[in-house]
Design a protein around this motif. Structure first.
Motif, PDB file in Angstrom:
ATOM      1  N   SER A 167      -1.616  -7.068  -9.525  1.00  0.00           N
ATOM      2  CA  SER A 167      -2.917  -6.424  -9.657  1.00  0.00           C
ATOM      3  C   SER A 167      -2.905  -5.183  -8.785  1.00  0.00           C
ATOM      4  CB  SER A 167      -4.046  -7.375  -9.241  1.00  0.00           C
ATOM      5  OG  SER A 167      -3.924  -7.707  -7.875  1.00  0.00           O
ATOM      6  N   CYS A 168      -3.525  -4.127  -9.262  1.00  0.00           N
ATOM      7  CA  CYS A 168      -3.515  -2.855  -8.544  1.00  0.00           C
ATOM      8  C   CYS A 168      -4.927  -2.351  -8.335  1.00  0.00           C
ATOM      9  CB  CYS A 168      -2.757  -1.802  -9.342  1.00  0.00           C
ATOM     10  SG  CYS A 168      -1.025  -2.154  -9.495  1.00  0.00           S
ATOM     11  N   GLU A 169      -5.132  -1.759  -7.166  1.00  0.00           N
ATOM     12  CA  GLU A 169      -6.365  -1.056  -6.874  1.00  0.00           C
ATOM     13  C   GLU A 169      -5.975   0.393  -6.627  1.00  0.00           C
ATOM     14  OE1 GLU A 169      -9.047  -2.880  -4.055  1.00  0.00           O
ATOM     15  OE2 GLU A 169      -7.953  -4.752  -4.287  1.00  0.00           O
TER      16      GLU A 169
ATOM     17  N   ARG B 289      -1.675   7.270 -12.660  1.00  0.00           N
ATOM     18  CA  ARG B 289      -2.030   7.538 -11.262  1.00  0.00           C
ATOM     19  C   ARG B 289      -0.872   8.089 -10.443  1.00  0.00           C
ATOM     20  NH1 ARG B 289      -7.032   7.687 -12.658  1.00  0.00           N
ATOM     21  NH2 ARG B 289      -7.942   5.694 -13.160  1.00  0.00           N
TER      22      ARG B 289
ATOM     23  N   LEU C  77      -2.379   3.721  -3.992  1.00  0.00           N
ATOM     24  CA  LEU C  77      -2.726   2.465  -4.640  1.00  0.00           C
ATOM     25  C   LEU C  77      -2.350   1.296  -3.750  1.00  0.00           C
ATOM     26  CD1 LEU C  77      -0.037   0.861  -5.952  1.00  0.00           C
ATOM     27  CD2 LEU C  77      -0.109   2.824  -7.444  1.00  0.00           C
TER      28      LEU C  77
ATOM     29  N   THR D 296      -0.867  -5.980  -5.379  1.00  0.00           N
ATOM     30  CA  THR D 296      -0.670  -7.352  -4.950  1.00  0.00           C
ATOM     31  C   THR D 296       0.133  -8.063  -6.025  1.00  0.00           C
ATOM     32  OG1 THR D 296      -2.809  -7.334  -3.831  1.00  0.00           O
ATOM     33  CG2 THR D 296      -1.812  -9.480  -4.236  1.00  0.00           C
TER      34      THR D 296
ATOM     35  N   ARG E 252      -7.357   3.091  -3.180  1.00  0.00           N
ATOM     36  CA  ARG E 252      -7.890   2.291  -2.083  1.00  0.00           C
ATOM     37  C   ARG E 252      -6.852   2.188  -0.989  1.00  0.00           C
ATOM     38  NH1 ARG E 252     -11.576  -2.130  -3.398  1.00  0.00           N
ATOM     39  NH2 ARG E 252     -11.861  -1.902  -1.178  1.00  0.00           N
TER      40      ARG E 252
ATOM     41  N   TYR F  86       0.854  -1.185   0.000  1.00  0.00           N
ATOM     42  CA  TYR F  86       0.000   0.000   0.000  1.00  0.00           C
ATOM     43  C   TYR F  86       0.885   1.228   0.000  1.00  0.00           C
ATOM     44  CZ  TYR F  86      -3.516  -3.248   1.724  1.00  0.00           C
ATOM     45  OH  TYR F  86      -4.363  -4.302   1.867  1.00  0.00           O
TER      46      TYR F  86
END
Length: 64
Positions: free
Chosen positions: A53-55, A38, A43, A46, A58, A3
Motif C-alpha cells: 500500500s502506498c501513500e 508519481r 511516498l 508498506t 506523505r 519512505y
C-alpha cells in the motif's frame, strides 16, 4: 515501511519493482500503476505479505 522519493521502475526477472530513494540508500518495493504517475514525488510504502500500500506525498517527519 519505506519512505522516500520514487525514482524509477526496475524490471527484475520475476517482477517489476519501484526504486525508492530515502537519501541514505535505495529500496525496492513492488510496483503498482498508481506509483508510476508519481515519479520523483515522496511516498510511503508498506509491504505486507504479497501486497503493498502506498501513500503519495506523505512523510513521517524531516525528509531529504
Amino acid at each position: 515501511m519505506c519512505y522516500g522519493i520514487y525514482r524509477r521502475s526496475v524490471i527484475l526477472t520475476s517482477r517489476c519493482c519501484a526504486m525508492v530513494d530515502d537519501g541514505m540508500g535505495l529500496s525496492l518495493v513492488p510496483w503498482r500503476p498508481v506509483i508510476e504517475q508519481r515519479l520523483v514525488q515522496q511516498l510511503a510504502a508498506t509491504v505486507r505479505g504479497g501486497g503493498v500500500s502506498c501513500e503519495i506525498g506523505r512523510q513521517p517527519g524531516p525528509f531529504l
